[in-house]
Design an enzyme around this catalytic site. Structure first.
Site, PDB file in Angstrom:
ATOM      1  N   HIS A   1       0.849  -1.194   0.000  1.00 53.45           N
ATOM      2  CA  HIS A   1       0.000   0.000   0.000  1.00 53.45           C
ATOM      3  C   HIS A   1       0.883   1.242   0.000  1.00 53.45           C
ATOM      4  O   HIS A   1       1.523   1.569   0.998  1.00 53.45           O
ATOM      5  CB  HIS A   1      -0.949  -0.021   1.197  1.00 53.45           C
ATOM      6  CG  HIS A   1      -2.031  -1.040   1.062  1.00 53.45           C
ATOM      7  ND1 HIS A   1      -1.815  -2.382   1.254  1.00 53.45           N
ATOM      8  CD2 HIS A   1      -3.339  -0.906   0.725  1.00 53.45           C
ATOM      9  CE1 HIS A   1      -2.955  -3.038   1.051  1.00 53.45           C
ATOM     10  NE2 HIS A   1      -3.889  -2.159   0.726  1.00 53.45           N
TER      11      HIS A   1
ATOM     12  N   HIS B   1      -5.807  -5.340  -6.156  1.00 54.76           N
ATOM     13  CA  HIS B   1      -5.807  -6.535  -5.326  1.00 54.76           C
ATOM     14  C   HIS B   1      -7.192  -6.825  -4.771  1.00 54.76           C
ATOM     15  O   HIS B   1      -8.110  -6.023  -4.881  1.00 54.76           O
ATOM     16  CB  HIS B   1      -4.774  -6.428  -4.199  1.00 54.76           C
ATOM     17  CG  HIS B   1      -5.037  -5.303  -3.250  1.00 54.76           C
ATOM     18  ND1 HIS B   1      -4.679  -4.000  -3.503  1.00 54.76           N
ATOM     19  CD2 HIS B   1      -5.631  -5.276  -2.028  1.00 54.76           C
ATOM     20  CE1 HIS B   1      -5.032  -3.224  -2.493  1.00 54.76           C
ATOM     21  NE2 HIS B   1      -5.621  -3.977  -1.582  1.00 54.76           N
TER      22      HIS B   1
ATOM     23  N   CYS C   1     -13.776  -4.431   7.017  1.00 47.71           N
ATOM     24  CA  CYS C   1     -13.164  -4.662   5.704  1.00 47.71           C
ATOM     25  C   CYS C   1     -12.017  -5.644   5.907  1.00 47.71           C
ATOM     26  O   CYS C   1     -11.576  -5.872   7.025  1.00 47.71           O
ATOM     27  CB  CYS C   1     -12.595  -3.372   5.134  1.00 47.71           C
ATOM     28  SG  CYS C   1     -13.813  -2.099   4.800  1.00 47.71           S
TER      29      CYS C   1
ATOM     30  N   HIS D   1      -8.883  -8.353   3.637  1.00 46.76           N
ATOM     31  CA  HIS D   1      -8.273  -8.929   2.448  1.00 46.76           C
ATOM     32  C   HIS D   1      -8.323 -10.442   2.567  1.00 46.76           C
ATOM     33  O   HIS D   1      -7.711 -10.999   3.491  1.00 46.76           O
ATOM     34  CB  HIS D   1      -6.823  -8.476   2.322  1.00 46.76           C
ATOM     35  CG  HIS D   1      -6.669  -6.995   2.165  1.00 46.76           C
ATOM     36  ND1 HIS D   1      -6.614  -6.138   3.230  1.00 46.76           N
ATOM     37  CD2 HIS D   1      -6.564  -6.239   1.048  1.00 46.76           C
ATOM     38  CE1 HIS D   1      -6.476  -4.905   2.777  1.00 46.76           C
ATOM     39  NE2 HIS D   1      -6.442  -4.931   1.459  1.00 46.76           N
TER      40      HIS D   1
ATOM     41  N   GLU E   1     -11.850  -8.193  14.152  1.00 46.45           N
ATOM     42  CA  GLU E   1     -12.040  -6.747  14.322  1.00 46.45           C
ATOM     43  C   GLU E   1     -13.073  -6.400  15.383  1.00 46.45           C
ATOM     44  O   GLU E   1     -12.926  -5.415  16.095  1.00 46.45           O
ATOM     45  CB  GLU E   1     -12.464  -6.098  13.000  1.00 46.45           C
ATOM     46  CG  GLU E   1     -11.374  -6.023  11.959  1.00 46.45           C
ATOM     47  CD  GLU E   1     -11.746  -5.163  10.771  1.00 46.45           C
ATOM     48  OE1 GLU E   1     -12.625  -4.282  10.906  1.00 46.45           O
ATOM     49  OE2 GLU E   1     -11.152  -5.366   9.700  1.00 46.45           O
TER      50      GLU E   1
ATOM     51  N   TYR F   1     -12.867  -0.182  -6.774  1.00 48.35           N
ATOM     52  CA  TYR F   1     -12.621   1.250  -6.639  1.00 48.35           C
ATOM     53  C   TYR F   1     -11.130   1.534  -6.528  1.00 48.35           C
ATOM     54  O   TYR F   1     -10.325   0.647  -6.208  1.00 48.35           O
ATOM     55  CB  TYR F   1     -13.354   1.826  -5.418  1.00 48.35           C
ATOM     56  CG  TYR F   1     -12.692   1.492  -4.114  1.00 48.35           C
ATOM     57  CD1 TYR F   1     -11.872   2.410  -3.468  1.00 48.35           C
ATOM     58  CD2 TYR F   1     -12.859   0.245  -3.526  1.00 48.35           C
ATOM     59  CE1 TYR F   1     -11.249   2.098  -2.274  1.00 48.35           C
ATOM     60  CE2 TYR F   1     -12.242  -0.073  -2.331  1.00 48.35           C
ATOM     61  CZ  TYR F   1     -11.430   0.858  -1.713  1.00 48.35           C
ATOM     62  OH  TYR F   1     -10.798   0.544  -0.544  1.00 48.35           O
TER      63      TYR F   1
ATOM     64  N   GLU G   1      -8.764  -1.644  -5.212  1.00 47.04           N
ATOM     65  CA  GLU G   1      -9.289  -2.958  -4.842  1.00 47.04           C
ATOM     66  C   GLU G   1     -10.476  -3.400  -5.681  1.00 47.04           C
ATOM     67  O   GLU G   1     -11.319  -2.593  -6.052  1.00 47.04           O
ATOM     68  CB  GLU G   1      -9.749  -2.938  -3.375  1.00 47.04           C
ATOM     69  CG  GLU G   1      -8.657  -2.668  -2.383  1.00 47.04           C
ATOM     70  CD  GLU G   1      -9.158  -2.631  -0.952  1.00 47.04           C
ATOM     71  OE1 GLU G   1      -8.349  -2.891  -0.067  1.00 47.04           O
ATOM     72  OE2 GLU G   1     -10.347  -2.316  -0.714  1.00 47.04           O
TER      73      GLU G   1
ATOM     74  N   TRP H   1     -14.644   4.435   0.019  1.00 45.25           N
ATOM     75  CA  TRP H   1     -15.346   3.224  -0.425  1.00 45.25           C
ATOM     76  C   TRP H   1     -16.758   3.163   0.164  1.00 45.25           C
ATOM     77  O   TRP H   1     -17.686   2.722  -0.497  1.00 45.25           O
ATOM     78  CB  TRP H   1     -14.542   1.960  -0.118  1.00 45.25           C
ATOM     79  CG  TRP H   1     -14.246   1.724   1.329  1.00 45.25           C
ATOM     80  CD1 TRP H   1     -15.006   1.031   2.220  1.00 45.25           C
ATOM     81  CD2 TRP H   1     -13.102   2.182   2.047  1.00 45.25           C
ATOM     82  NE1 TRP H   1     -14.412   1.035   3.466  1.00 45.25           N
ATOM     83  CE2 TRP H   1     -13.238   1.728   3.383  1.00 45.25           C
ATOM     84  CE3 TRP H   1     -11.971   2.926   1.707  1.00 45.25           C
ATOM     85  CZ2 TRP H   1     -12.291   1.995   4.365  1.00 45.25           C
ATOM     86  CZ3 TRP H   1     -11.026   3.194   2.684  1.00 45.25           C
ATOM     87  CH2 TRP H   1     -11.192   2.724   3.990  1.00 45.25           C
TER      88      TRP H   1
END
Length: 194
Positions: A25, A32, A67, A69, A87, A104, A116, A163
């Protein structure tokens, strides 16, 4: 603990490799795989979170519930459930794909880019089965349940994530969260199974 890896994608959403998350990043972040989840309770409220103040990307912004990955080889359901647990300390059920083709690119004031393919999912929170919301301070500075009208209002404010604003613009025409229709799992990127 091994460093978290992200799945790199071509423009069609097929996996073309992996890379370390933290080092990837920057000003030229590669395209990704990611996801966004909206946790919805039995009253139709959405859990809105504020990202931890020390996060490298978009610290302190208000956004959707969580959010993440997906790890290489990890399915979307598994990734969402893992991140909800990590989280927010909760278990969720009835995961529904909403915007499987959402993608986006956004740039922070300091030039760091997020780029992403980010399928959007709804998960249902049912107390007491889901357990109490316990935000992990490494990830979340604050969290609270918001009505759909409050979610729409937040999307018009600059302290919300880019986002989130884009996703809400696509979710708003679908009506309140309890009525959001499931999208086809076949529309998920080729790199990501359900």
């Amino acid at each position: 603990m091994a460093e978290e890896e992200i799945v790199l994608l071509d423009q069609a959403g097929a996996a073309i490799g992996t890379a370390p998350k933290a080092a990837s990043h920057h000003r030229d972040t590669p395209y990704h795989l990611a996801f966004s989840c909206y946790l919805v309770d039995e009253a139709g409220r959405v859990l809105i979170t504020q990202r931890a103040h020390h996060k490298a990307t978009w610290p302190s912004v208000w956004t959707n519930s969580c959010c993440g990955h997906p790890a290489p080889g990890e399915g979307l359901r598994e990734a969402v459930l893992r991140r909800l647990r990590d989280e927010l300390g909760v278990f969720a059920e009835n995961l529904t794909p909403l915007l499987p083709e959402f993608s986006y690119r956004a740039e922070m004031d300091n030039g760091v880019v997020e780029h992403e393919r980010c399928p959007v999912v709804r998960a249902l929170y049912r107390a007491p089965v889901s357990g109490p919301v316990r935000p992990n301070p490494e990830e979340v500075a604050a969290a609270g349940w918001r009505t759909w009208d409050e979610c729409l209002e937040l999307a018009g404010r600059p302290e919300s994530s880019p986002w989130y604003r884009l996703q809400i613009a696509r979710l708003a025409p679908l009506g309140p969260p309890a009525r959001w229709p499931a999208a086809s799992e076949a529309l998920l990127p080729p790199a990501l199974g359900w």
